[in-house]
Design a protein around this motif. Structure first.
Motif, mmCIF file in Angstrom:
data_model
loop_
_atom_site.group_PDB
_atom_site.id
_atom_site.type_symbol
_atom_site.label_atom_id
_atom_site.label_comp_id
_atom_site.label_asym_id
_atom_site.label_seq_id
_atom_site.Cartn_x
_atom_site.Cartn_y
_atom_site.Cartn_z
ATOM 1 N N UNK A 3 5.340 20.861 -44.296
ATOM 2 C CA UNK A 3 5.741 21.259 -45.543
ATOM 3 C C UNK A 3 7.075 20.943 -45.707
ATOM 4 N N UNK A 4 8.042 21.037 -44.482
ATOM 5 C CA UNK A 4 9.251 20.945 -44.301
ATOM 6 C C UNK A 4 9.896 19.526 -44.604
ATOM 7 N N UNK A 5 8.881 18.624 -44.299
ATOM 8 C CA UNK A 5 9.164 17.131 -44.263
ATOM 9 C C UNK A 5 8.654 16.606 -45.496
ATOM 10 N N UNK A 6 9.588 16.026 -46.483
ATOM 11 C CA UNK A 6 8.795 15.680 -47.490
ATOM 12 C C UNK A 6 7.979 14.314 -47.482
ATOM 13 N N UNK A 7 7.014 14.259 -48.479
ATOM 14 C CA UNK A 7 6.074 13.065 -48.561
ATOM 15 C C UNK A 7 5.354 12.655 -47.322
ATOM 16 N N UNK A 8 4.955 13.767 -46.801
ATOM 17 C CA UNK A 8 4.215 13.600 -45.451
ATOM 18 C C UNK A 8 2.622 13.525 -45.721
ATOM 19 N N UNK A 9 1.803 12.584 -45.723
ATOM 20 C CA UNK A 9 0.537 12.574 -46.226
ATOM 21 C C UNK A 9 -0.394 13.536 -45.093
ATOM 22 N N UNK A 10 -1.250 14.243 -46.110
ATOM 23 C CA UNK A 10 -2.209 14.911 -45.251
ATOM 24 C C UNK A 10 -3.149 14.338 -44.419
ATOM 25 N N UNK A 11 -3.450 12.950 -44.977
ATOM 26 C CA UNK A 11 -4.251 12.215 -43.963
ATOM 27 C C UNK A 11 -3.774 12.083 -42.599
ATOM 28 N N UNK A 12 -2.469 11.869 -42.522
ATOM 29 C CA UNK A 12 -1.704 11.742 -41.510
ATOM 30 C C UNK A 12 -1.665 12.917 -40.451
ATOM 31 N N UNK A 13 -1.637 14.003 -41.095
ATOM 32 C CA UNK A 13 -1.589 15.317 -40.417
ATOM 33 C C UNK A 13 -2.991 15.364 -39.810
ATOM 34 N N UNK A 14 -4.151 15.288 -40.724
ATOM 35 C CA UNK A 14 -5.530 15.387 -40.107
ATOM 36 C C UNK A 14 -5.724 14.378 -38.876
ATOM 37 N N UNK A 15 -5.230 13.463 -39.075
ATOM 38 C CA UNK A 15 -5.413 12.452 -37.986
ATOM 39 C C UNK A 15 -4.591 12.871 -36.744
ATOM 40 N N UNK A 16 -3.277 13.446 -36.623
ATOM 41 C CA UNK A 16 -3.017 13.772 -35.298
ATOM 42 C C UNK A 16 -3.402 15.155 -35.081
ATOM 43 N N UNK A 17 -3.788 15.900 -35.772
ATOM 44 C CA UNK A 17 -4.809 17.251 -35.241
ATOM 45 C C UNK A 17 -6.107 16.860 -34.592
ATOM 46 N N UNK A 18 -6.748 15.578 -35.055
ATOM 47 C CA UNK A 18 -7.990 15.332 -34.601
ATOM 48 C C UNK A 18 -7.561 14.656 -33.349
ATOM 49 N N UNK A 19 -6.458 13.889 -33.103
ATOM 50 C CA UNK A 19 -6.157 13.336 -31.823
ATOM 51 C C UNK A 19 -5.637 14.170 -30.751
ATOM 52 N N UNK A 20 -5.205 15.269 -31.159
ATOM 53 C CA UNK A 20 -4.584 16.134 -30.196
ATOM 54 C C UNK A 20 -5.873 17.336 -29.704
ATOM 55 N N UNK A 21 -6.658 17.543 -30.570
ATOM 56 C CA UNK A 21 -7.652 18.398 -30.238
ATOM 57 C C UNK A 21 -8.610 18.393 -29.062
ATOM 58 N N UNK A 22 -8.975 17.094 -28.620
ATOM 59 C CA UNK A 22 -9.827 16.897 -27.553
ATOM 60 C C UNK A 22 -8.876 17.203 -26.113
ATOM 61 N N UNK A 23 -7.798 16.930 -26.127
ATOM 62 C CA UNK A 23 -6.960 17.469 -24.821
ATOM 63 C C UNK A 23 -6.831 18.961 -24.815
ATOM 64 N N UNK A 24 -6.864 19.620 -25.994
ATOM 65 C CA UNK A 24 -6.706 20.834 -25.808
ATOM 66 C C UNK A 24 -8.269 21.374 -25.708
ATOM 67 N N UNK A 25 -9.417 20.967 -26.154
ATOM 68 C CA UNK A 25 -10.565 21.415 -25.902
ATOM 69 C C UNK A 25 -11.041 21.313 -24.573
ATOM 70 N N UNK A 26 -10.514 20.111 -23.872
ATOM 71 C CA UNK A 26 -11.011 20.109 -22.612
ATOM 72 C C UNK A 26 -10.790 21.251 -21.467
#
Length: 360
Positions: free
Chosen positions: A42-65
């Motif tokens: 929210x502090x970075x203008x024009x950040x697509x929500x789809x990119x945020x969703x993708x980044x979180x999805x790519x980070x989650x497996x490492x945490x879930x492991x």
């Protein structure tokens, strides 16, 4: 030995319960990470929500492991409790099947699952985590990331050798602040000490800015730029700041060897490698511990007490594993000892408890 049909059935029930619990935790981690990332975006203008969703999805497996052992514990407890409540294990034991026989399929499934995670899931999760970090750095590029490193380096130059210490590091170790350098000649005799506010690594040397040079029998002098020769390449220093969790399993031994070759600390990589090798044994230990808290439900009564006991056992094991891991990371224990001790002790305690309750 039990028949193939019963063995496959028990293993299948265990894996189903484990999958439900693991993916439930996976979803919770994903949602929590997404909310936090969305707040930062929210502090970075024009950040697509789809990119945020993708980044979180790519980070989650490492945490879930990291929560897989506890998902295994609770999945095994859920499977054994359900089998006991439906009297399936009671009938099997009445037919002469011992506790070790009907525990064999879940144990084999846990070992197999651990091997798959180590060889396939973990490398994939590490690569996705590294890529997610790159994307995240691009999104929040206006923020300078500094980390408390207390970095120590031993290095050689063209006509000297030195020991370098820094308070903080940025840009994967290529920029340092609060730098102190002890310079020696090639025979190991002390030459001078250099204190600088900042240092930058360029090919073949460290460029120290606003440096104070102190040498024996010589008055201290200040120089705007001090050139310190080094045999370290920028890629080698940057590798030393790569988190072990972002390195694939197959690359950990090579990266540890390369890091040691240039005098950097490789304990984190070696500890991570040994922890992954010990993972199948740790998952098997979770099955044994789960059996200790769920097989006698019909006689003891009270699901809550059993679940509470399993949660307590999991918490104690987590704290112990974290403590031993920290000792290994600090160099007080060797990497194999720090990685294998929790798995070995958990297996011994689980086996001893089952022997005492079922056969003693």
């Amino acid at each position: 030995m039990i028949g193939r049909t019963l063995g496959v059935y028990l293993a299948k029930r265990f894996l189903q319960s484990l999958a439900v619990i693991f993916f439930t935790i996976f979803g919770l981690i994903y949602m929590a990470d997404f909310v936090e990332m969305l707040r930062r975006a929210g502090d970075v203008p024009n950040t697509p929500v789809s990119i945020v969703l993708l980044v979180c999805l790519m980070r989650t497996p490492s945490i879930a492991e990291q929560v897989l052992p506890f998902a295994t514990l609770f999945g095994a407890m859920a499977a054994f409790i359900n089998l006991t409540r439906k009297l399936e294990l009671v009938v099997a034991r009445a037919a002469g099947v011992s506790v070790w026989q009907f525990l064999a399929p879940p144990l084999v499934a846990a070992l197999g699952l651990g091997a798959v995670v180590v060889m396939l899931f973990s490398p994939g999760a590490a690569l996705m985590k590294a890529k997610a970090d790159e994307i995240e750095a691009g999104i929040f590029r206006t923020q300078v990331s500094m980390q408390d490193s207390n970095l120590w380096l031993r290095q050689r130059g063209r006509d000297q050798q030195s020991i370098l210490r820094a308070d903080v590091a940025a840009e994967s170790g290529l920029r340092l602040s609060g730098v102190t350098v002890y310079v020696f000649d090639l025979k190991g005799r002390f030459v001078e000490r250099v204190d600088a506010e900042q240092a930058r690594l360029i090919p073949g040397e460290w460029e120290l800015k606003t440096a104070l040079v102190t040498a024996p029998a010589v008055d201290p002098r200040r120089v705007e730029i001090y050139h310190l020769g080094t045999n370290l390449l920028p890629t080698q220093v940057a590798q030393s700041f790569v988190a072990p969790e972002t390195v694939p399993f197959w690359s950990l031994p090579r990266l540890a060897a390369d890091t040691e070759a240039v005098g950097l600390d490789s304990v984190g990589y070696r500890l991570r490698f040994q922890q992954l090798i010990a993972l199948p044994s740790l998952l098997a230990a979770m099955v044994l511990i789960a059996a200790c808290f769920s097989l006698k439900l019909s006689r003891m009564g009270g699901i809550g007490l059993m679940v509470l006991g399993g949660v307590g056992a999991g918490f104690v094991l987590y704290v112990s594993s974290k403590l031993v891991s920290d000792l290994g990371g600090a160099g007080m224990l060797s990497a194999p000892v720090a990685a294998w001790t929790p798995a070995i002790i958990a297996n011994l305690l689980g086996g001893l408890t089952l022997l005492n309750r079922e056969d003693g």
